[in-house]
Design an enzyme around this catalytic site. Structure first.
Site, PDB file in Angstrom:
ATOM      1  N   TYR A  43      27.930  32.486  26.332  1.00 40.26           N
ATOM      2  CA  TYR A  43      27.114  32.148  25.178  1.00 40.26           C
ATOM      3  C   TYR A  43      25.723  31.663  25.565  1.00 40.26           C
ATOM      4  CZ  TYR A  43      31.430  32.258  22.417  1.00 40.26           C
ATOM      5  OH  TYR A  43      32.591  32.634  21.792  1.00 40.26           O
ATOM      6  N   LYS A  62      49.233   4.749  31.108  1.00 35.47           N
ATOM      7  CA  LYS A  62      48.676   5.022  29.786  1.00 35.47           C
ATOM      8  C   LYS A  62      48.103   6.426  29.733  1.00 35.47           C
ATOM      9  CE  LYS A  62      44.102   3.131  30.886  1.00 35.47           C
ATOM     10  NZ  LYS A  62      43.056   2.160  30.507  1.00 35.47           N
TER      11      LYS A  62
END
Length: 390
Positions: free
Chosen positions: A278, A44
């Site tokens: 940042y 999956k």
């Protein structure tokens, strides 16, 4: 030259190298741990980020008799790609799902409640062929599955009626553990007992499933009493331990399949007191060199690992300096000056001293499942050791 061969030799911003020999070896190891049971390789979510089709083929080549997906769409893609000689089961259904397509593709479908049983039987009527149905019991996870008691009794009764009418074939009875990755957790024994009771109820009323299964990766590794007829191995197939408390991959004879690396994009000198990325959550303690790694949270690198994620550059562990941005992050190289294009290894098996996915999980406060599964499509998968039909 094949696409994989071209990627292997081309200079790339980043790559996720997928070792299919390691995957095949993992499947053989897991089969040996459950010799009386068939093995379902769960592929999956694009095989937990490793690439569903290539990994499915390698798993089948190593002896996996079943493949498992969450959604029917994932399973249908595998069938359409030519994986015809293997059983494929899918379990995450919503109303109006592609039941008829699943029946015509000879998939095993999971049913947890009456709405799903009604939809699949109607699809079987339209298709003119019986559906392969596995009834899922909620033995205590509290997620998918039918509740014990009256709900289970109704589901079993109506499923047997549909089977008698030739609309379905009950191929399996199954469930899923909540805490198999926590050794000794009392829910494990409770769920196993309830599973046995719910299976016995269905079989006493005439159900004759081909497989009964509840064991996921941690149960396959540590709880042989849970193996029944089939074990479902997800993360362990890819060489990652489902829980550090259970042991490392090497403790179980497993090897991580994915190695994630990037080419250092820039190396530059900066003075002490220089803010990095940042928010300036990192400031250089003195004159140093910084390396720019061109991977970020858009590629699946967890922003939560800002200031903590480990990277191997030039044979030394570095740590993400400051915030991980969308496309890039910085490491403090401490004055070292690797050439642009030098390899930065975020995680791999650990053979070369590089971090592992578990190291990143610890840095990000998550689990290794998430680390590998979230690596995005901007990062090419480069497959190695595809030989020997894998």
């Amino acid at each position: 030259m094949t696409e994989t061969a071209a990627l292997r030799t081309a200079p790339l911003r980043a790559r996720a190298e997928i070792d299919l020999a390691a995957l095949r070896a993992n499947v053989r190891t897991l089969r040996a741990l459950a010799p009386g049971a068939a093995l379902m390789a769960v592929v999956k979510s694009d095989a937990y980020g490793h690439g569903a089709l290539r990994c499915a083929r390698a798993a089948v080549a190593a002896g996996a008799g079943w493949l498992g997906t969450a959604t029917p769409e994932e399973a249908l893609v595998l069938r359409a790609a030519g994986l015809d000689g293997v059983r494929i089961m899918c379990w995450l259904w919503t109303p109006g799902g592609p039941w008829r397509e699943a029946i015509e593709a000879d998939l095993d479908v999971s049913v947890s409640g009456m709405w799903a049983l009604r939809e699949v039987t109607e699809a079987a009527r339209r298709a003119g062929a019986p559906a392969r149905v596995q009834l899922k019991a909620d033995t205590g996870l509290g997620r998918g599955g039918c509740q014990p008691g009256d709900d289970w009794a109704e589901l079993v009764r109506e499923a047997l009626r549909a089977e008698a009418d030739g609309l379905i074939r009950i191929t399996g009875l199954w469930s899923h553990f909540a805490c198999a990755d926590e050794p000794g957790h009392p829910s494990i024994a409770a769920q196993l007992s309830r599973f046995r009771e719910m299976v016995a109820y269905a079989e006493a009323r005439g159900a004759r499933p081909e497989v009964r299964h509840i064991a996921n990766s941690p149960a396959t590794l540590t709880l042989p009493e849970t193996h029944f007829d089939l074990v479902r191995t997800g993360i362990a197939t890819y060489g990652i331990s489902p829980s550090p408390e259970l042991g490392s991959p090497s403790d179980f004879g497993l090897r991580p399949v994915m190695t994630l690396s990037a080419s250092v994009a820039l190396v530059k000198h900066v003075p002490g007191g220089h803010g990095v990325s940042y928010g300036h959550h990192y400031t250089t303690p003195g004159e140093t060199t910084l390396g720019l790694v061109p991977l970020g949270y858009a590629d699946g690198i967890p922003r939560h690992a800002s200031g903590a994620g480990p990277v191997l550059v030039g044979g030394k562990w570095r740590t993400v300096a400051g915030r991980i941005a969308m496309d890039q992050f910085v490491v403090d190289l401490g004055g070292d000056e690797p050439e642009p294009g030098a390899e930065a290894v975020l995680f791999g098996p650990g053979d070369r001293g590089e971090p592992t996915a578990e190291d990143w999980a610890q840095a990000a406060g998550t689990i290794a499942y998430e680390i590998v599964t979230r690596i995005g499509t901007r990062v090419p998968r480069v497959y190695v050791n595809e030989e020997r039909n894998g």
